[in-house]
Scaffold this motif. Structure first.
Motif, PDB file in Angstrom:
ATOM      1  N   PRO A  20       0.813  -1.208   0.000  1.00  0.00           N
ATOM      2  CA  PRO A  20       0.000   0.000   0.000  1.00  0.00           C
ATOM      3  C   PRO A  20       0.853   1.267   0.000  1.00  0.00           C
ATOM      4  CG  PRO A  20      -0.152  -1.155   2.104  1.00  0.00           C
ATOM      5  CD  PRO A  20       0.518  -2.067   1.155  1.00  0.00           C
ATOM      6  N   ASN A  21       0.391   2.242  -0.726  1.00  0.00           N
ATOM      7  CA  ASN A  21       1.027   3.556  -0.832  1.00  0.00           C
ATOM      8  C   ASN A  21       2.370   3.549  -1.566  1.00  0.00           C
ATOM      9  OD1 ASN A  21      -0.496   3.882   2.127  1.00  0.00           O
ATOM     10  ND2 ASN A  21      -0.799   5.512   0.642  1.00  0.00           N
ATOM     11  N   VAL A  22       2.838   2.376  -2.008  1.00  0.00           N
ATOM     12  CA  VAL A  22       4.096   2.359  -2.768  1.00  0.00           C
ATOM     13  C   VAL A  22       3.766   2.749  -4.205  1.00  0.00           C
ATOM     14  CG1 VAL A  22       5.956   0.933  -3.656  1.00  0.00           C
ATOM     15  CG2 VAL A  22       5.204   0.675  -1.291  1.00  0.00           C
ATOM     16  N   VAL A  23       4.321   3.848  -4.644  1.00  0.00           N
ATOM     17  CA  VAL A  23       4.027   4.292  -5.998  1.00  0.00           C
ATOM     18  C   VAL A  23       5.202   4.042  -6.931  1.00  0.00           C
ATOM     19  CG1 VAL A  23       2.378   6.030  -5.272  1.00  0.00           C
ATOM     20  CG2 VAL A  23       4.802   6.633  -5.464  1.00  0.00           C
ATOM     21  N   TYR A  24       6.323   3.690  -6.338  1.00  0.00           N
ATOM     22  CA  TYR A  24       7.480   3.453  -7.190  1.00  0.00           C
ATOM     23  C   TYR A  24       8.432   2.492  -6.488  1.00  0.00           C
ATOM     24  CZ  TYR A  24      11.496   4.071 -10.153  1.00  0.00           C
ATOM     25  OH  TYR A  24      12.532   3.819 -10.993  1.00  0.00           O
ATOM     26  N   ALA A  25       9.016   1.543  -7.245  1.00  0.00           N
ATOM     27  CA  ALA A  25      10.033   0.661  -6.673  1.00  0.00           C
ATOM     28  C   ALA A  25      11.014   0.301  -7.771  1.00  0.00           C
ATOM     29  CB  ALA A  25       9.394  -0.605  -6.105  1.00  0.00           C
ATOM     30  N   GLU A  26      12.237   0.187  -7.389  1.00  0.00           N
ATOM     31  CA  GLU A  26      13.246  -0.212  -8.371  1.00  0.00           C
ATOM     32  C   GLU A  26      14.416  -0.878  -7.671  1.00  0.00           C
ATOM     33  OE1 GLU A  26      14.803   3.390 -10.209  1.00  0.00           O
ATOM     34  OE2 GLU A  26      16.407   3.383  -8.706  1.00  0.00           O
ATOM     35  N   GLU A  27      15.254  -1.535  -8.502  1.00  0.00           N
ATOM     36  CA  GLU A  27      16.450  -2.160  -7.952  1.00  0.00           C
ATOM     37  C   GLU A  27      17.671  -1.366  -8.394  1.00  0.00           C
ATOM     38  OE1 GLU A  27      17.313  -5.958 -10.199  1.00  0.00           O
ATOM     39  OE2 GLU A  27      15.287  -5.538 -10.870  1.00  0.00           O
ATOM     40  N   ASN A  28      18.717  -1.374  -7.545  1.00  0.00           N
ATOM     41  CA  ASN A  28      19.964  -0.686  -7.888  1.00  0.00           C
ATOM     42  C   ASN A  28      21.123  -1.628  -7.654  1.00  0.00           C
ATOM     43  OD1 ASN A  28      18.382   1.401  -5.711  1.00  0.00           O
ATOM     44  ND2 ASN A  28      18.394   1.919  -7.875  1.00  0.00           N
ATOM     45  N   LEU A  29      22.135  -1.496  -8.495  1.00  0.00           N
ATOM     46  CA  LEU A  29      23.334  -2.313  -8.291  1.00  0.00           C
ATOM     47  C   LEU A  29      24.000  -1.921  -6.974  1.00  0.00           C
ATOM     48  CD1 LEU A  29      25.141  -4.487  -9.480  1.00  0.00           C
ATOM     49  CD2 LEU A  29      26.458  -2.687 -10.618  1.00  0.00           C
ATOM     50  N   TYR A  30      24.164  -0.617  -6.776  1.00  0.00           N
ATOM     51  CA  TYR A  30      24.662  -0.087  -5.517  1.00  0.00           C
ATOM     52  C   TYR A  30      23.845   1.159  -5.202  1.00  0.00           C
ATOM     53  CZ  TYR A  30      28.744  -3.060  -6.063  1.00  0.00           C
ATOM     54  OH  TYR A  30      29.571  -4.129  -6.207  1.00  0.00           O
ATOM     55  N   MET A  53       7.617  -4.245   6.420  1.00  0.00           N
ATOM     56  CA  MET A  53       7.641  -3.544   7.707  1.00  0.00           C
ATOM     57  C   MET A  53       8.122  -2.111   7.531  1.00  0.00           C
ATOM     58  SD  MET A  53       9.307  -6.598   9.939  1.00  0.00           S
ATOM     59  CE  MET A  53       9.568  -5.678  11.452  1.00  0.00           C
ATOM     60  N   ALA A  54       9.159  -1.947   6.730  1.00  0.00           N
ATOM     61  CA  ALA A  54       9.707  -0.607   6.534  1.00  0.00           C
ATOM     62  C   ALA A  54       8.679   0.294   5.867  1.00  0.00           C
ATOM     63  CB  ALA A  54      10.980  -0.686   5.696  1.00  0.00           C
ATOM     64  N   VAL A  55       7.974  -0.258   4.896  1.00  0.00           N
ATOM     65  CA  VAL A  55       6.962   0.541   4.201  1.00  0.00           C
ATOM     66  C   VAL A  55       5.834   0.906   5.177  1.00  0.00           C
ATOM     67  CG1 VAL A  55       5.190   0.475   2.406  1.00  0.00           C
ATOM     68  CG2 VAL A  55       7.510  -0.325   1.910  1.00  0.00           C
ATOM     69  N   ALA A  56       5.458  -0.083   6.007  1.00  0.00           N
ATOM     70  CA  ALA A  56       4.385   0.173   6.965  1.00  0.00           C
ATOM     71  C   ALA A  56       4.750   1.323   7.878  1.00  0.00           C
ATOM     72  CB  ALA A  56       4.119  -1.092   7.784  1.00  0.00           C
ATOM     73  N   LYS A  57       6.018   1.335   8.282  1.00  0.00           N
ATOM     74  CA  LYS A  57       6.437   2.430   9.152  1.00  0.00           C
ATOM     75  C   LYS A  57       6.551   3.726   8.361  1.00  0.00           C
ATOM     76  CE  LYS A  57       9.946   4.071  12.281  1.00  0.00           C
ATOM     77  NZ  LYS A  57      11.350   4.001  12.655  1.00  0.00           N
ATOM     78  N   ALA A  58       7.131   3.613   7.178  1.00  0.00           N
ATOM     79  CA  ALA A  58       7.384   4.806   6.370  1.00  0.00           C
ATOM     80  C   ALA A  58       6.094   5.583   6.124  1.00  0.00           C
ATOM     81  CB  ALA A  58       8.031   4.413   5.042  1.00  0.00           C
ATOM     82  N   ARG A  59       5.004   4.867   5.944  1.00  0.00           N
ATOM     83  CA  ARG A  59       3.727   5.533   5.674  1.00  0.00           C
ATOM     84  C   ARG A  59       3.345   6.476   6.809  1.00  0.00           C
ATOM     85  NH1 ARG A  59      -0.053   0.707   5.354  1.00  0.00           N
ATOM     86  NH2 ARG A  59      -1.678   2.243   4.895  1.00  0.00           N
ATOM     87  N   MET A  60       3.842   6.181   7.997  1.00  0.00           N
ATOM     88  CA  MET A  60       3.448   6.973   9.155  1.00  0.00           C
ATOM     89  C   MET A  60       4.502   7.992   9.557  1.00  0.00           C
ATOM     90  SD  MET A  60       1.750   3.897  11.269  1.00  0.00           S
ATOM     91  CE  MET A  60       0.569   4.995  11.995  1.00  0.00           C
TER      92      MET A  60
END
Lengths: 389, 1490
Positions: B954-964, B1044-1051
């Motif tokens: 929920p509330n994640v509008v963007y996600a991506e992977e990075n090498l570093y 968990m991180a997203v759940a916290k981040a939302r708040m």
């Protein structure tokens, strides 16, 4: 090992004593053991140079005198090449051999000769001059020189055979007797700690061949990396022994007025022995002269005088021989006198006290080490005291 | 030192040379304290050797992980300018104002444009051994050393133009297409070829290939067959097309007269620039001499026709049968109708022999003959054909005659084979086909036969004379040697000349005396404006490639002329030239040229089929792989095409920069010893003997084998590894210890076991185990416990087992037994050497070197060089470990700060953040960034799956992977995504927030977001590391953590940092040399310093140090320092003082001091702990019972007053002194090494030997730990006769009294023999023990102690003088045992670190601290006792008529630990950023409940 038992007193003066016999620069040593690892002659029962150098540095006089390892070293110089501290273990080992040679001589003469150039040269010259005087006296008082006969091919050597044989026997057997007395001393020092050898006679008997084999072949030297050295040294040793044997036991046959044909063994055995000696000496002298190779980096004075003396003996002998065959009787006599003047100090000084004595010590040390090893195998002690204590 | 104020004010900038960990620390300290920094490194990226390391001892932290944030910090620091690929050329001026000239090598990539995306490297065809991976892996010619490199930009390894390209008149990029063919990238090879050459199929066949002549490989075995490779490409793509012009068409029309190679190339190049080109050809076929003069068995007609068609296809108009001149199109019309004219009419007129009978029938010229055959039907000229000449035309004519049906063809040449201008291969081919050659024969006259046709050639025999003008031996006629050759046809091919009679003179063009057109050799201008001429008509008959050069030149000139540009500027390198560099070909394996297949000579001589069939793909690739890549970069420009940012700049050249700086810090690092020097070790010969740095790379997850420990020889897993110590250290050539090898070998052994399991056998062969620093001894025992074997033997040689390539190591065991062991891998612990060009560095900077060739420093100024204003850090001064390097770098920075204090802040720019976005009321828009961390995470966790999963939250509008995720380019990208997707919360799933959270928060801030709208999921430590062998579970757990991180981040809500004004003074606890040095360093920078000393005099332990190892006089120095402290008005000393309390926080401490009975309170911004330590008071070895047993310190006092103690006892016998090491160190209760005792014992032993050489000195030791240059004193002591006896910890020496003296018994470990030494003196090397007072100070400052009682720094490697508590710093013996020199360094370093705070006016505090909710708090005060920082107090006040109790949290003291929040039953206190709601949301997310 516990601190308590069998402590050896550290003798701080030992190193200074050793250094009187030559360079012992291994103070820079940090006991890394590269030298020991590099040496082909090292075995489990005879480990050097690290152990030997360590004993000297720590002042362990007793264990050092009891050690035979310095004689296993054949001076190839690999240890000095590999030493990361450039502590020159080869030179230290050579110094230890001179030190031990001096310690084996109960008379103290060897010590003087090995420490002092003046004593060494002086003794050689003294014996040479003494010989000259003997010869002079012999001709002045005993057998006048009939000049007429000397000019002919008939050399007239017969007159001196009785006395020259006794003379030869004396100058050869005296050093041999001296050396034998040292053999006993070495046995006491190295095999007979605290008056008890603990080594059964059977071990000595079983390993007796080692002494003969090593004396005759010097085979250990073949393990050294410079292969040519063994040949040169062996030829020298073999030639010398043959010459000594002829002179001691076959003088009358060898040294006569007869002109033998070339194929006669009397001639070619002599030639061959002389050639061997000259090759061996040439090999050694050339190496020392170049002074480039690691092994001869540091040449002691007597390391040079000894071979030079041998060359003089051989050359004077050959000159006498050639003059005899050419019919120059008087010249032959002078050359022969010179030959005797050179040969006498060689035998009385070098063989009795000097560098030449190693021809007895080296095989003896190898023999004793073999005996010890055998004894250890026969009776494996539960807690073997490190060897050479 | 404060500079002389009468001088001009100093420059507020400093130069730091070397971007290793030392240079980085110095740069950060300086920039942090307000000095502009230029950080110069000769490599393309900073980071030094530490970047290559795997883990660091003794904490086993990942080296890259600990330094990466620091790299990024430097990369982003506004006041640090990084100058990579740069070297200082010269330095002039005075301290405070140096002018420095820097030479910057070209990167060939624009640093500001490159994004580090690595698209270029993917296209590069050149593979080189990677320097970063010690040659164990390959890299491309365009590269960055490592993914986290700073600056994160690529650079090109480029030696210069390859010789093949330089030698080619048109600079066809030979190495470029060869490199691409070698990679089977044929299409791209074609593109490279077409870039410079529109007629490649022609060049591949008939060119005289100067490229091949110049090929470096020719000096090894055979040159590369470049023409054949080019031909292969054109054969492989028979229907290829020329590139269409990429620019819009232009109006100008250009006329080109002649469709030979010169004309066609000119037309092509002009067409590519948009011009309308028209080619006029007099003949009925296009191609000039290519079509008319070259037989079709060498250049098939249809290929040439195809080339011409391709020209037409891009819009070139080729008009056949269109002669120019009186009989055709008038030249004046051309000049009128066209903007420019290029005359390339060639040299089609035959030269004459000028001998009798030349005009007889049956005699023809070569060109005439070939033209006839090429235009019409082949017809035999006769049965017995003679061909006169020795050039390619003669061979062409002869072979054509043969193919046309001649019975016998003989070539007559007046010199010998060696002088023939024809290609030797062609001569060979002709001979195989049956053509005869007669040498040293010159024609004299032709004889006619009965039919009037030629019937014979009268000849003269020749001999070779002296060289003529062509350089070849001139043929000299042999008198009276005439003879007659019968024949029925003769073809004379002795040369051609241009047909200028037809055109030139009548058109008003100048001609030369050789009958050619006159034109400027550089620009090809003729006397007529706008008319250019080139090719054979100007030069006389020449080879095809030179005609092409003329076409190229003409096109350049015409373009410039039409654009009214200078025609001559910058054209020096047109045409062939020789490259200047030399390519080292040693070690190149012999591999002959791949032979090209040809038709059977027996039959081919009768047909016009092409003789050579060309390479197959395999043959071409094999041949191309022989290329030695002379230019390194092949100039193929593939990267240029791939780079979306247009950052590739081939034109870059070396630059010179002038800088103005006030001071210089030299930190150029060191060079590893090259073990090839020690041949017996087999390095370089045995593939499985490697250096320690190579092993670091093998261990590293980012290394050549992705962290799998494999042998380089066969990529198998080793089961037994040997480490050999002291390689290139502690020998006669390097009489010093490299200080780090024992520990890094220990670490590598531990890590190897960690990788390969307990069963792995790791043996370390060493001499003395030098674990002398903080925590090292314990680390060494840990390794022993893990089963690492330590074998005390130096290994001089290694042997290889032939079949298995295993290695035999011989060593000495107990009782000197020679043992040997077999290993799969041997790691050589190579030592440190001065940098390779140390002499150059020393000369350029004017600094002195010491006898070891390292930079000279002094005991009491250990960070200063011999030149004022130039300071030293790191192993450039002495081999040292990372913390010592970091300390010295900070110390050097401190010295610079002192000397430039007047100019502080003058050249720096303030940091500006964009205004913060207001997100209140916004719906959370979360962006999730999941890091691969190379393979650290990505090797275990399925990162793409985690990203896909995150997108569903929920509330994640963007996600991506990075090498570093931490790399610079990713930071830029995150900022971009925040803006693009209007993110208002950011989650990074990567490593630990401990090291990386500040970095990401800053990124948010730079994107205009409040930095606290950030949350981190540690999926490296908690997933990929701990669940290394369970990838599925690791991935599932990663998803959980992200959820968990997203759940916290939302708040999350924005938080704001409080800023604190800095009190510009510092408290220094301890008045020893460390404390005084630190105080002076602060005062010299203009800050007040309060020194608290418990004794009544300053000086501490230094008071007892009478002399130093290297001959310095500490008492003089102490006097000097004390005087400086006393005379400095900024330093306030409290003697006989104790600290009663310390309150406050960074920037604002308040300390109560009781001194001399009175009490005082001082305020200060920072604290430096310099409380020192104490000497152990032994209770062993009869110490205290016998006066002849003393400590080293007591001995030193005696020796300082002369040799009385050593005087002999009257009998003249010298005395014996026995020293016993490790008394109170490396023992139970004090398991650490006291570091200095070995050097101190040696110092005193040397002093004894100096005073009384005859005194015997024995040192009983366990390991001699004389690290660095102290080793040379150990050597010196041995040389002077000090006897060192090693004892084992299990059988310690025994000291007993005897009648006259003492007996010391010890078992010598080398001989395994018990010794008894009669001693007159026994000296104990008593260890250094921590002060008991440390505990109290630690409580005041809320800083930790380690288990031994020394203060524990923030990070053992990179933060050796900092505490985790801000504003508090550490130096001297309070940190750990160390030498005076090291104490001084650390004290200066502490002052430097403190000044990064004191130099600022305000400092921002952490925002994640506790906050009281007044309405919920009922004053129960549970939290007050719980708070470990004493930050909470209880307040009572009247409110609404009742007593209200609440707690109050002190914001400057609170560390945000959360104990209060956990204790509170009423939700009355919470930590910002960790509210109960947020934690609850996380727990719900973890449990999967709503």
């Amino acid at each position: 090992m516990a601190v308590g038992a069998l402590q050896v007193q550290a003798d701080s003066t030992l190193l200074a004593d050793i250094r009187r016999y030559g360079t012992f620069d291994s103070a820079a040593c940090y006991q890394c053991g590269s030298c020991t690892l590099s040496c082909e002659l090292v075995s489990d029962s005879a480990s050097f140079p690290r152990r030997s150098i360590r004993m000297a540095l720590l002042g362990l006089r007793g264990p050092l005198l009891a050690s035979l390892e310095p004689w296993v070293c054949h001076d190839c110089g690999d240890c000095s090449t590999v030493c990361p501290r450039q502590a020159e273990p080869r030179i230290s080992m050579a110094t230890l051999r001179r030190f031990l040679t001096a310690q084996y001589d109960w008379s103290g003469i060897a010590s003087r000769l090995l420490r002092s150039k003046a004593w060494y040269l002086g003794s050689l010259i003294f014996v040479g001059v003494l010989t000259f005087l003997l010869i002079l006296g012999y001709h002045l008082w005993k057998v006048p020189m009939p000049v007429s006969t000397l000019a002919t091919t008939d050399l007239g050597l017969e007159h001196m055979f009785p006395i020259i044989i006794y003379y030869t026997l004396i100058v050869i057997l005296v050093p041999v007797a001296l050396l034998l007395s040292r053999v006993y001393r070495i046995w006491r020092l190295t095999m007979c700690r605290n008056g008890d050898t603990g080594i059964p006679f059977s071990a000595y008997a079983a390993q007796a061949w080692t002494y003969i084999y090593e004396s005759v072949t010097q085979s250990l030297m073949r393990k050294c990396p410079q292969k040519g050295r063994w040949l040169g040294h062996w030829l020298l040793a073999f030639g010398t022994v043959v010459m000594l044997a002829i002179k001691t036991f076959g003088l009358r046959w060898f040294q006569t007025d007869n002109i033998y044909p070339f194929y006669n063994p009397q001639r070619w055995v002599g030639y061959l022995a002389a050639a061997f000696i000259l090759y061996g000496i040439g090999d050694i002298l050339a190496g020392r002269w170049r002074a480039l190779k690691e092994i001869y980096k540091e040449t002691k004075f007597n390391d040079l005088v000894f071979p030079v003396l041998i060359v003089l003996v051989v050359l004077s002998g050959l000159t006498a021989h050639v003059l005899r065959y050419a019919g120059f009787g008087l010249g032959c006599h002078y050359a022969y006198a010179l030959h005797v003047i050179f040969a006498t100090p060689l035998l009385l000084i070098e063989m009795s006290f000097g560098k030449w004595s190693h021809m007895v010590y080296r095989p003896l040390a190898l023999y004793f080490l073999a005996v010890k090893e055998r004894a250890a195998q026969q009776a494996p002690a539960p807690e073997a005291v490190p060897h050479a204590i | 030192m404060p500079s002389d104020t009468s001088k001009v004010p100093p420059v507020g900038a400093a130069l730091v040379v070397g971007g290793g960990i030392g240079g980085m620390q110095a740069a950060l300290d300086l920039a942090g304290a307000g000095i502009k920094v230029y950080l110069v490194d000769c490599k393309p990226a900073i980071g030094g050797v530490m970047a290559q390391l795997d883990k660091t001892f003794p904490t086993n932290d990942c080296a890259m992980c600990t330094m990466a944030p620091r790299l990024v910090e430097i990369g982003r620091h506004k006041d640090i300018q990084i100058l990579t690929l740069s070297e200082v050329e010269s330095i002039a001026g005075v301290p405070g104002n140096f002018s420095v000239t820097i030479r910057k090598q070209p990167r060939f990539v624009n640093e500001s444009k490159c994004t580090g995306c690595a698209a270029c490297a993917a296209e590069c065809p050149i593979q080189l051994p990677s320097e970063f991976d010690c040659g164990l892996a390959a890299r491309e010619a365009i590269y960055r050393p490592f993914p986290q490199a700073v600056p994160n930009v690529f650079s090109i390894s480029r030696r210069g133009t390859p010789p093949c390209e330089a030698a080619c008149p048109v600079h066809q990029d030979g190495q470029g297409y060869v490199a691409l063919i070698a990679q089977e990238r044929f299409q791209e090879a074609l593109q490279v070829i077409l870039r410079d050459n529109p007629l490649p199929s022609v060049c591949g066949r008939v060119c005289t290939h100067p490229c091949m002549t110049a090929c470096t490989r020719g000096g090894v075995d055979d040159p590369l067959n470049l023409p054949a490779l080019k031909r292969f490409i054109t054969d492989y793509f028979p229907d290829y097309k020329l590139p269409q012009p990429k620019v819009p068409d232009r109006l100008e029309r250009i006329a080109i007269i002649g469709s030979g190679p010169a004309g066609l190339v000119c037309a092509y190049r002009l067409r590519q620039q948009g011009y309308q080109t028209t080619v006029f050809e007099a003949a009925s076929t296009a191609g000039g001499m290519l079509a008319l003069g070259i037989p079709s068995f060498r250049l098939p007609r249809k290929l040439l026709a195809a080339e011409v068609d391709r020209m037409r296809a891009i819009g070139i108009d080729i008009k056949l049968n269109s002669p120019i001149g009186p009989r055709g199109i008038p030249f004046e019309d051309l000049r009128k109708n066209f903007a420019a004219v290029f005359i390339a009419i060639g040299a089609p007129v035959e030269r004459r022999l000028n001998i009798p009978g030349e005009d007889l029938p049956g005699i023809s010229g070569g060109v005439e003959f070939l033209r006839k055959v090429n235009l019409g039907k082949p017809e035999a000229p006769g049965q017995h054909v003679l061909v006169i000449g020795g050039g390619n035309s003669a061979l062409d004519a002869a072979r054509t005659a043969l193919r046309s049906g001649a019975g016998e063809v003989t070539i007559v040449y007046r010199r010998t084979r060696a002088e023939m201008p024809a290609d030797p291969r062609e001569v060979e081919d002709a001979e195989r086909e049956g053509i005869k050659l007669m040498f040293l024969v010159a024609p004299k006259s032709f004889k006619a036969g009965a039919d009037g046709r030629v019937a014979a050639l009268e000849c003269l025999k020749m001999k070779l004379g002296p060289p003529d003008s062509s350089g070849r031996p001139a043929p000299v006629p042999v008198p009276d040697s005439e003879f007659v050759l019968p024949c029925d046809a003769v073809i004379a091919t002795i040369g051609q000349s241009p047909d200028v009679a037809a055109l030139g003179e009548r058109l008003g063009l100048e001609t030369t005396k050789w009958g050619t057109l006159a034109a400027d050799p550089l620009t090809l201008e003729t006397g007529l404006p706008g008319v250019f001429a080139g090719g054979d008509c100007v030069t006389g008959p020449d080879v095809v490639i030179n005609a092409k050069l003329a076409g190229k030149k003409a096109a350049i000139s015409i373009n410039r002329w039409l654009n009214k540009q200078d025609l001559r500027d910058g054209r020096e390198l047109e045409g062939p030239y020789q490259t200047e560099y030399v390519v080292d070909t040693t070690g190149v394996l012999m591999q002959r040229q791949v032979r090209m297949q040809a038709l059977d000579p027996a039959t081919r001589g009768r047909t016009f089929a092409e003789v050579h069939v060309g390479y197959t793909s395999q043959e071409a690739v094999a041949e191309a792989r022989r290329c030695l890549a002379c230019g390194i970069c092949s100039d193929c420009h593939m990267c240029e095409t791939a780079c979306q940012a247009h950052a590739i700049e081939y034109w870059q050249r070396e630059q010179k920069l002038e800088l103005n700086v006030g001071a210089v810090i030299l930190a150029p690092g060191y060079e590893l010893f090259d073990p090839r020097v020690k041949k017996d070790l087999g390095y370089g010969r045995f593939p499985n003997v490697i250096t320690s740095l190579e092993f670091e790379r093998i261990l590293s997850a980012s290394g050549p084998f992705a962290g799998h420990v494999l042998r380089p020889g066969d990529h198998s897993q080793p089961k037994r590894i040997a480490f050999l110590q002291c390689i290139g250290s502690r020998d006669a050539e390097h009489d010093y210890c490299s200080s780090v090898c024992c520990m890094y070998a220990t670490k590598e052994a531990i890590m190897a076991k960690e990788h390969l399991g307990e069963a792995l056998q790791c043996d370390i062969f060493f001499m003395d185990l030098r674990a002398f620093s903080k925590g090292f001894e314990q680390y060494y025992h840990r390794a022993e416990d893990l089963g690492v074997r330590y074998i005390r033997s130096r290994v001089p040689a290694i042997e290889e087992v032939p079949g298995t390539k295993n290695l035999i190591v011989r060593y000495l065991g107990e009782n000197d037994r020679k043992l040997s062991a077999e290993y799969d891998l041997v790691v050589l612990s190579v030592g440190m050497q001065p940098p390779k060009d140390v002499d150059k560095i020393a000369e350029r900077f004017g600094v002195a070197l010491n006898s070891f060739h390292f930079c000279e420093t002094s005991s009491f100024q250990p960070a200063a060089s011999s030149r004022e204003g130039i300071f030293v850090a790191g192993p450039f001064g002495e081999p040292k470990d990372i913390p010592e390097t970091v300390m010295q770098a900070s110390a050097a920075a401190s010295q610079v700060l002192c000397s430039l204090s007047d100019a502080r802040g003058t050249l720096i720019t303030p940091k500006v953040y964009p205004p913060e976005k207001d997100i209140s009321g916004q719906e959370p828009r979360v962006g999730v960034f999941v890091c691969h961390c190379g393979t650290n995470i990505g090797g275990v966790v399925d990162v793409p799956a985690v990203v896909e999963y995150a997108k569903t939250l929920p509330n994640v509008v963007y996600a991506e992977e990075n090498l570093y995720t931490c790399s610079n380019d990713t930071q830029d990208m995150i900022r971009g995504q925040i803006t693009e997707h209007e993110l208002n919360r950011v989650v990074v799933a990567s490593c630990t927030p401990r090291t990386h959270e500040p970095l990401f928060r800053n990124t948010l801030r730079e994107a205009g977001l409040n930095p606290y709208l950030f949350e981190m999921a540690n999926i490296r430590d908690q997933c990929s590391w701990v669940h290394m062998h369970e990838p599925e579970k690791a991935t599932a757990k990663s998803k959980d953590l992200v959820r968990m991180a997203v759940a916290k981040a939302r708040m999350l809500q924005p938080l704001y940092r409080r800023s604190v004004a800095i009190n510009k003074s510092g408290l220094v606890i301890g008045g020893g040399i460390s404390g005084m040095t630190a105080a002076l360093a602060l005062a010299d920078q203009g800050f007040d310093a309060y020194v608290v000393e418990k004794e009544n005099d300053l000086g501490g332990h230094l008071k007892n140090v009478q002399y130093t190892l290297n001959g310095g006089n500490p008492q003089d120095e102490l006097k000097r320092v004390k005087a400086r402290v006393r005379n400095n008005r900024r330093i306030h000393v409290f003697n006989d003082a104790a600290i009663e309390s310390i309150d406050g926080n960074i920037g604002d401490f308040r300390t109560k001091i009781s001194a001399n009975g009175a009490s005082a309170e001082v305020s200060h911004g920072t604290v430096i702990v310099a409380t020192g330590a104490k000497e152990y008071s032994p209770n062993e070895y009869l110490y205290g019972q016998d006066s002849r047993v003393m400590t080293q310190r007591e001995l030193e006092q005696h020796l300082a007053s002369g040799k009385a103690l050593l005087a002999s006892n009257g009998k003249g016998a010298p005395k014996t002194v026995v020293m016993i090491q490790c008394v109170g160190s490396r023992e139970d209760g004090h398991p650490y090494c006291s570091r200095v005792c070995c050097s101190e014992a040696i110092k005193n032993a040397l002093k004894i030997k100096a005073l009384s050489p005859e005194t015997y000195v024995y040192v009983l030791y366990r390991d001699i730990r004389t690290y660095g240059f102290k080793e040379s004193y150990y050597t010196d002591a041995r040389k002077r006769g000090v006897v060192f006896v090693r004892y084992d910890a299990s059988s310690k020496p025994e000291v007993s009294q005897n009648g006259r003296g003492l007996n010391v018994c010890v078992v010598d470990q080398t001989l395994n023999m018990p010794l008894k030494i009669s001693a007159d003196l026994v000296v104990l090397s008593a260890g250094i023990h921590p002060n008991e007072g440390n505990r109290e100070i630690a409580q005041f400052l809320k800083v930790p102690l380690n288990s031994e009682g020394f203060f524990l720094e923030a990070h053992m490697k990179l933060r050796p003088v900092d505490f985790m508590t801000d504003g508090v710093f550490l130096c001297g013996l309070a940190h750990s045992p160390k030498t005076v020199e090291e104490s001084i360094l650390q004290a200066q370093a502490a002052a430097s670190r403190a000044s990064t705070i004191l130099a600022q006016d305000r400092i921002e505090m952490e925002a994640n601290i506790s906050e009281v909710v007044d309405e919920n708090c009922d004053g129960c005060a549970y939290c007050v006792d719980t708070c470990p920082f004493k930050a909470i107090t209880l307040l009572e006040y009247m409110w609404q008529g009742a007593v209200k109790k609440v707690v109050d949290a002190n914001e400057t003291v609170c560390k945000g630990c959360g104990c209060c929040e956990a204790t509170c039953p009423k939700k009355g206190i919470f930590v910002r950023g960790f509210t109960l709601d947020q934690i609850e949301a996380q727990i719900h997310a973890a449990l999967g409940v709503q």
